[in-house]
Scaffold this active site. Structure first.
Site, PDB file in Angstrom:
ATOM      1  N   ASP A  67       0.838  -1.197   0.000  1.00  0.00           N
ATOM      2  CA  ASP A  67       0.000   0.000   0.000  1.00  0.00           C
ATOM      3  C   ASP A  67       0.880   1.256   0.000  1.00  0.00           C
ATOM      4  O   ASP A  67       1.864   1.341   0.743  1.00  0.00           O
ATOM      5  CB  ASP A  67      -0.872  -0.029   1.274  1.00  0.00           C
ATOM      6  CG  ASP A  67      -1.916   1.061   1.297  1.00  0.00           C
ATOM      7  OD1 ASP A  67      -2.774   1.053   0.407  1.00  0.00           O
ATOM      8  OD2 ASP A  67      -1.879   1.915   2.206  1.00  0.00           O
ATOM      9  N   GLU A 119      14.904 -14.889   0.390  1.00  0.00           N
ATOM     10  CA  GLU A 119      15.296 -15.899   1.392  1.00  0.00           C
ATOM     11  C   GLU A 119      14.311 -17.060   1.393  1.00  0.00           C
ATOM     12  O   GLU A 119      14.626 -18.155   1.826  1.00  0.00           O
ATOM     13  CB  GLU A 119      15.252 -15.299   2.806  1.00  0.00           C
ATOM     14  CG  GLU A 119      16.417 -14.438   3.181  1.00  0.00           C
ATOM     15  CD  GLU A 119      16.135 -13.729   4.518  1.00  0.00           C
ATOM     16  OE1 GLU A 119      15.272 -14.191   5.298  1.00  0.00           O
ATOM     17  OE2 GLU A 119      16.784 -12.694   4.749  1.00  0.00           O
TER      18      GLU A 119
HETATM   19  C1  NOJ Z   1      -4.485   2.921  -0.925  1.00  0.00           C
HETATM   20  C2  NOJ Z   1      -5.609   2.011  -0.587  1.00  0.00           C
HETATM   21  O1  NOJ Z   1      -5.942   1.268  -1.728  1.00  0.00           O
HETATM   22  C3  NOJ Z   1      -6.740   2.881  -0.102  1.00  0.00           C
HETATM   23  O2  NOJ Z   1      -7.929   2.170   0.031  1.00  0.00           O
HETATM   24  C4  NOJ Z   1      -6.321   3.521   1.197  1.00  0.00           C
HETATM   25  O3  NOJ Z   1      -7.316   4.422   1.625  1.00  0.00           O
HETATM   26  C5  NOJ Z   1      -5.012   4.281   1.034  1.00  0.00           C
HETATM   27  N1  NOJ Z   1      -4.038   3.544   0.283  1.00  0.00           N
HETATM   28  C6  NOJ Z   1      -4.416   4.588   2.380  1.00  0.00           C
HETATM   29  O4  NOJ Z   1      -3.953   3.407   2.975  1.00  0.00           O
END
Ligand code: NOJ
Length: 566
Positions: free
Chosen positions: A226, A275
């Site tokens: 993310d 790893e």
């Molecule tokens: C991207 C994620 O897909 C989204 O849903 C989220 O709100 C933001 N990152 C923050 O984590």
């Protein structure tokens, strides 16, 4: 004879796991499960891991190679689980670690890989580190794991810099000191409940190495990372000098996104992934959610010692237009070739308006569906890996009329009262729970026929359920099943790094050829609003709408994609 799909006798036939000598992820179809909205085993209106486990046979039948699960960690759910309070615990709303282990084991038994969502840019304000940092006040060593700063202005009443949150408003929130006086500010690129980690802190880096290993030891096959572009901030946290930074996200270099220093983290993580083995059939992988200004900058995340894939948001953002699509496909393949990474293609996810609605004009649902099916067939024909977001295989539209009181997207709450609370940028409409069966909500999403789901499902979804579409040859679900199966079976589909454009086609028609040693393939997509006559480039394999080939010619209808065996 060499083939693009060397057979691996140990691979489960139906899923094709391990069938490519140079890496399973290079042609994988990866299905995104949004756990809140996929299937609810315990009947509380919210999806859960047992619900996902129960539906794994459906995913195997769909023919996908892997499942990416959006976050299931302990979380106060201020941003639907992207605010993690404990990275090693499953939120009780989704189940527990034993459920996760069973899910992984069952998935592997069916030849499906499981990709976890890792959230390293920020945590929850309820994470023990952050709570302790607040409790201990300025000077606490825990504060160095986040970005705490004194404010500007005579009394520190102004934020430390001009950065804006992706969800709107300033990216800083002021804290109170333990003695009740106003204190320092902390950085949150997303909601205030999501404090950003300071990746210059050794403790943060060590913690995430350990979290990676925790899930890899549990059997996870990879991570979706993310906000992969956000971890490192420009030294000194300089002002951007602009407002309306939201508009610049993914278009320009900002001091909080896509900083070159971030790549050191991914080189480190790659060593950890390696790893766990480097056999291409079983390798653990990582896919970057990296919003960058260009596909070339996205490719930086995919250098041979970094990550394996990145979402292609440039493709997702491209209109249904032959010229524009051709340009983005070329740019993508050109950018990926030098780093040797597979291109990825994606049309929908939990953050954007579903592609049926986004690409359509909203005037006629049938027409929108027709275009969505054509877009899907085009996407699945392109070389590389493809992402499918739950429900797109049912032709689900965006739900545009959710009442305000049920909406949970923090972007909506933040925008409320600002005049910007329209549908645009709001994400609940693509997160409405899946319809599985039956004629009344929750359509088999949960066990209780009359029980509510956390977001209400539209009445029209009865005819879009999995049950309603299964076995109907004209349904969107059967189109996805056929396309994924054909993609697996045809030697020229799946992995690759080039297409050969067919140039002698009418305006608005995109066509390309792909060749393998034992068979060639062609795809023709009409993005125009008129049917056009074209010569059939081969034997009809699959079409997104009915077509008839006569004497080697066909009238290719508007918004239709056709696959050909050449
Ligand atoms: C991207 C994620 O897909 C989204 O849903 C989220 O709100 C933001 N990152 C923050 O984590």
């Amino acid at each position: 004879m060499t083939s693009q799909h060397p057979a691996d006798p140990t691979a489960p036939a139906a899923t094709g796991a391990g069938r490519r000598a140079d890496g399973w992820w290079r042609d994988a179809v990866i299905y995104q499960v949004y756990p809140r909205s996929f299937a609810d085993a315990d009947g509380d209106g919210m999806g859960d891991l047992e619900g996902v486990r129960g539906r794994l046979p459906y995913l195997r039948e769909l023919g996908v190679d892997a499942v990416w699960l959006s976050p299931y960690y302990a979380s106060p759910q201020a941003d639907a689980g992207y605010d993690v309070s404990d990275y090693r615990v499953i939120d009780p709303m989704f189940g527990d670690l034993a459920d996760a282990e069973r899910l992984i084991a069952d998935a592997h038994g069916l030849g499906l890989r499981v990709i976890a969502d890792l959230v390293p840019n920020h945590c929850s304000d309820q994470h023990t580190w952050f709570r302790q940092a607040l409790r201990e006040g300025p000077g606490s060593p825990l504060r160095s794991r986040f970005h705490f700063r004194p404010g500007q202005g005579a009394d520190g009443e102004l934020p430390p810099n001009d950065w804006e949150s992706v969800f709107g408003g300033p990216a800083w929130t002021r804290t109170g000191n333990p003695d009740g006086t106003p204190g320092e500010w902390y950085l949150h690129l997303f909601a205030p409940e999501q404090p950003d980690f300071n990746w210059d802190s050794r403790a943060v880096a060590d913690e995430f190495r350990s979290v990676l290993r925790f899930w890899l030891d549990l059997g996870i096959d990879g991570f979706r990372i993310d906000v992969a572009h956000g971890l490192v901030k420009a030294p000194g946290l300089p002002d951007t000098g602009t407002h309306d930074q939201l508009r610049l996200l993914g278009n320009d270099v900002l001091p909080f996104f896509d900083q070159d220093g971030v790549h050191e983290i991914y080189r480190d993580w790659r060593r950890i992934l390696d790893e766990y083995g480097t056999d291409p059939a079983t390798r653990r992988i990582a896919v970057a959610e990296a919003w960058t200004p260009t596909v070339q900058r996205t490719a930086n995340y995919l250098r041979p010692d970094e990550l394996h894939q990145a979402f292609n948001f440039q493709y997702l953002g491209t209109a249904w237009d032959a010229g524009k699509l051709r340009a983005v496909v070329d740019a993508t393949l050109d950018a990926m070739r030098p780093v040797g990474a597979p291109a990825t293609w994606v049309l929908s996810n939990h953050d954007v308006v579903r592609h049926l609605t986004r690409l359509g004009d909203g005037a006629d649902r049938e027409q929108d569906l027709r275009r969505a099916r054509a877009a899907t067939l085009l996407m699945l024909a392109l070389p590389g890996s493809a992402y499918v977001y739950q429900g797109e295989e049912l032709g689900l539209p965006e739900v545009l009329d959710l009442p305000d009181r049920v909406r949970q997207d923090p972007a909506f709450t933040r925008a409320k009262g600002t005049g910007a609370e329209g549908q645009e940028g709001m994400r609940d409409g693509c997160r409405v729970p899946m319809p599985w069966s039956g004629t009344e909500a929750p359509y088999g999403f949960g066990p209780v026929a009359e029980g509510p789901s956390w977001l209400p499902q539209p009445a029209e979804w009865a005819k879009l359920s999995v049950e309603a579409q299964t076995g109907d040859r004209d349904s969107t679900l059967e189109l996805y099943r056929s396309a994924i199966a054909a993609r697996r079976a045809h030697p020229a589909l799946g992995a690759g790094d080039a297409v050969e454009w067919l140039d002698d086609l009418p305006t608005g028609v995109l066509g390309f050829r792909r060749s393998a040693a034992d068979g060639a393939f062609a795809c023709t997509a009409n993005t125009a609003d008129q049917a056009v006559r074209i010569a059939a480039p081969g034997r009809l394999l699959l079409a997104s709408a009915p077509v008839t080939v006569l004497d080697g010619e066909l009238l290719l209808p508007a918004d239709t994609t056709v696959w050909w065996a050449v």
